[in-house]
Enzyme design. Structure first.
Site, PDB file in Angstrom:
ATOM      1  N   ASN A   4       0.795  -1.227   0.000  1.00 13.81           N
ATOM      2  CA  ASN A   4       0.000   0.000   0.000  1.00 13.81           C
ATOM      3  C   ASN A   4       0.831   1.283   0.000  1.00 13.81           C
ATOM      4  O   ASN A   4       0.283   2.370   0.078  1.00 13.81           O
ATOM      5  CB  ASN A   4      -0.929  -0.001   1.231  1.00 13.81           C
ATOM      6  CG  ASN A   4      -2.053   0.999   1.117  1.00 13.81           C
ATOM      7  OD1 ASN A   4      -2.665   1.146   0.059  1.00 13.81           O
ATOM      8  ND2 ASN A   4      -2.320   1.710   2.190  1.00 13.81           N
ATOM      9  N   SER A  57      -4.603   1.506  -9.425  1.00 15.72           N
ATOM     10  CA  SER A  57      -5.238   2.822  -9.556  1.00 15.72           C
ATOM     11  C   SER A  57      -5.978   2.882 -10.880  1.00 15.72           C
ATOM     12  O   SER A  57      -5.554   2.255 -11.858  1.00 15.72           O
ATOM     13  CB  SER A  57      -4.177   3.924  -9.522  1.00 15.72           C
ATOM     14  OG  SER A  57      -4.729   5.169  -9.916  1.00 15.72           O
ATOM     15  N   TYR A  70       3.316   7.404 -12.619  1.00 15.36           N
ATOM     16  CA  TYR A  70       2.311   6.707 -11.809  1.00 15.36           C
ATOM     17  C   TYR A  70       1.523   5.698 -12.649  1.00 15.36           C
ATOM     18  O   TYR A  70       1.269   4.573 -12.206  1.00 15.36           O
ATOM     19  CB  TYR A  70       1.380   7.753 -11.192  1.00 15.36           C
ATOM     20  CG  TYR A  70       0.389   7.234 -10.189  1.00 15.36           C
ATOM     21  CD1 TYR A  70       0.810   6.692  -8.979  1.00 15.36           C
ATOM     22  CD2 TYR A  70      -0.968   7.330 -10.439  1.00 15.36           C
ATOM     23  CE1 TYR A  70      -0.119   6.236  -8.048  1.00 15.36           C
ATOM     24  CE2 TYR A  70      -1.906   6.886  -9.511  1.00 15.36           C
ATOM     25  CZ  TYR A  70      -1.477   6.342  -8.320  1.00 15.36           C
ATOM     26  OH  TYR A  70      -2.392   5.901  -7.396  1.00 15.36           O
ATOM     27  N   ALA A  71       1.149   6.098 -13.861  1.00 15.18           N
ATOM     28  CA  ALA A  71       0.418   5.186 -14.748  1.00 15.18           C
ATOM     29  C   ALA A  71       1.255   3.957 -15.079  1.00 15.18           C
ATOM     30  O   ALA A  71       0.754   2.823 -15.076  1.00 15.18           O
ATOM     31  CB  ALA A  71       0.007   5.912 -16.025  1.00 15.18           C
ATOM     32  N   ALA A  72       2.537   4.184 -15.373  1.00 10.13           N
ATOM     33  CA  ALA A  72       3.416   3.070 -15.704  1.00 10.13           C
ATOM     34  C   ALA A  72       3.552   2.111 -14.528  1.00 10.13           C
ATOM     35  O   ALA A  72       3.501   0.880 -14.693  1.00 10.13           O
ATOM     36  CB  ALA A  72       4.788   3.595 -16.117  1.00 10.13           C
TER      37      ALA A  72
END
Length: 223
Positions: A4, A57, A70-72
């Site tokens: 987390n 996410s 962040y997307a990667a």
């Protein structure tokens, strides 16, 4: 094992530094890999199965402006989780990704969520628009799914991406081909020029998260 930990270093591609990229990848993606590897080594040695619950996410599912790193990382976590579900099945260890949408320090600065975040901070009920229509809630709304996936009742659930927030629960699809077409001799450049508008253009997929229009009553809530 629940992974987390997370950080953000948001900026557009042409302004993102190597440090911006590496920091987010190291915490989210590499951090998930190293902690899960350690947990799995212990679980396999114990021989009693186990539960791996990774945190994804919506950005990793659909992309988001200013979040290349962040997307990667989040898309990579999903790919790893699906792989681990295959590798760990014989050991009785499940691996799933939870995609939470909740009021946290990472969402508190987003103006769209201002009214919901303010309600959560003040201990007030979150407006139904956020909980129901948007599937946005509190961290407590995510806890039930985490507990369920960690229980014996979820022993048959593995390799899944499950979204949760507010009053909403979603099982995300695995990527599948939206359209399949064949052409004898293959798809040359000229063949694509001819066939693309009628055959393929209608199957192109949207990108980015799709938020409903924010009701007027919440548009100035953060000001």
């Amino acid at each position: 094992m629940v992974t987390n930990a997370g950080v953000l270093r948001d900026t557009v591609l042409w302004k993102m530094t190597d440090e911006d990229f590496d920091t987010v990848i190291n915490v989210h993606l590499r951090g998930t890999f190293t902690t899960v590897r350690a947990a799995v080594q212990h679980m396999r040695a114990a021989g009693e199965g186990g539960r791996i619950i990774c945190i994804g996410s919506p950005t990793g599912q659909r992309g988001n402006f200013g979040q290349t790193n962040y997307a990667a990382a989040k898309a990579g976590i999903v790919g790893m989780t699906r792989t681990w579900a295959l590798e760990l099945k014989r050991a009785g260890i499940t691996a799933n990704t939870v995609v939470p949408v909740a009021a946290t320090a990472m969402t508190a600065t987003v103006p769209y969520f201002a009214a919901a975040v303010r309600a959560a901070e003040q201990g007030e009920p979150m407006p139904a628009f956020f909980r129901h229509d948007l599937g946005f809630g509190t961290a407590d709304d995510v806890a039930g799914l985490i507990a369920f996936l960690g229980s014996d009742a979820a022993g048959g659930v593995t390799g899944q991406v499950i979204g949760v927030g507010g009053d909403r629960l979603q099982v995300w699809t695995h990527p599948e081909a939206a359209l399949t077409a064949h052409r004898e001799g293959g798809w040359t450049y000229d063949a694509l020029l001819e066939a693309w508008p009628a055959t393929f253009a209608g199957a192109l997929q949207s990108v980015g998260e799709r938020f409903p229009e924010l009701p007027e009553e919440f548009k100035t809530a953060g000001s």
